[in-house]
Write an enzyme that holds these catalytic residues in place. Structure first.
Site, PDB file in Angstrom:
ATOM      1  N   THR A 248       1.952   3.391  -2.245  1.00 26.07           N
ATOM      2  CA  THR A 248       1.693   4.651  -3.779  1.00 26.07           C
ATOM      3  C   THR A 248       0.665   5.009  -3.234  1.00 26.07           C
ATOM      4  OG1 THR A 248       3.118   3.479  -5.127  1.00 26.07           O
ATOM      5  CG2 THR A 248       1.615   4.307  -5.951  1.00 26.07           C
TER       6      THR A 248
ATOM      7  N   GLY B 292       0.959  -1.722  -0.381  1.00 24.00           N
ATOM      8  CA  GLY B 292       0.100  -0.298  -0.264  1.00 24.00           C
ATOM      9  C   GLY B 292       0.692   1.312   0.233  1.00 24.00           C
TER      10      GLY B 292
ATOM     11  N   SER C 200      12.231  -0.777  -1.149  1.00 27.09           N
ATOM     12  CA  SER C 200      14.066  -0.792  -0.956  1.00 27.09           C
ATOM     13  C   SER C 200      13.875  -1.686   0.069  1.00 27.09           C
ATOM     14  CB  SER C 200      14.286   0.933  -0.320  1.00 27.09           C
ATOM     15  OG  SER C 200      12.855   1.240   0.642  1.00 27.09           O
TER      16      SER C 200
END
Length: 205
Positions: A41, A39, A108
């Protein structure tokens, strides 16, 4: 190390503080990390919209958008994942030097990668938001069909399946997004973030 023929001109251009005063905000990088489908974005977009309504000037950098442009030559090897985040962090720093608030949404996946981003951006300017949605929830959502492809062996080095994800140990904010409540979550984020980006003319001038 900067090469002999490279001569940065940061000392000759208008400084960051002047631009922050002009925009009436303090530039920061809000770095969303979490699994694919967690979730990131969605929350980043909702946060940008709310900050814009509050007269903050922001820019979103998102994984798919960046990989379709500036980083389209990179693959998903360990080396390219590091380079992907290195470039993003450097671009974020350039935006921040313009007084802009960056909202970054990238998996990341490792502590090493995120620490590199923090070092490039600067510890006091890097606000890490861990979207802590369990793998099984992300896989059940699978909005892009990526987990299905990864399980079938069609995608190699996929985070959470064939590549690791290391949870941040001390994020600025941690969110459980298993049952999304976007408005409530954005309010929680704003409560933490506004004190970091709010412009105080008495302190800044």
């Amino acid at each position: 190390m900067i090469g002999d023929n490279i001569h940065p001109v940061f000392d000759k251009i208008k400084d960051r503080k002047s631009k922050e005063i002009y925009l009436k905000q303090r530039a920061k990088v809000i770095w969303f990390t979490g699994l694919s489908g967690s979730g990131k974005t969605t929350l980043a977009s909702a946060l940008e919209k709310r900050l814009f309504e509050l007269n903050y000037f922001c820019q979103i950098l998102d994984g798919d958008n960046v990989r379709s442009g500036i980083n389209k030559n990179l693959k998903f090897t360990a080396e390219d994942r590091i380079e992907n985040i290195r470039r993003i962090a450097e671009v974020s720093k350039l935006f921040m030097n313009c007084g802009i608030i960056l909202i970054c949404a990238f998996i990341s996946p490792t502590n090493k990668i995120r620490e590199m981003a923090r070092e490039i951006i600067g510890d006091e300017d890097y606000l890490e938001v861990f979207v802590n949605t369990p793998l099984e929830v992300c896989e059940n959502r699978d909005p892009k069909g990526l987990y299905k492809k990864a399980r079938a062996g069609e995608i190699k080095n996929f985070t959470g399946i064939s590549a690791p994800f290391e949870a941040p140990s001390h994020p600025f904010v941690e969110i459980d997004n298993s049952n999304p409540k976007i408005d409530e979550t954005v309010k929680e984020l704003l409560k933490a973030i506004i004190p970091e980006i709010k412009f105080d003319p008495l302190k800044e001038l």
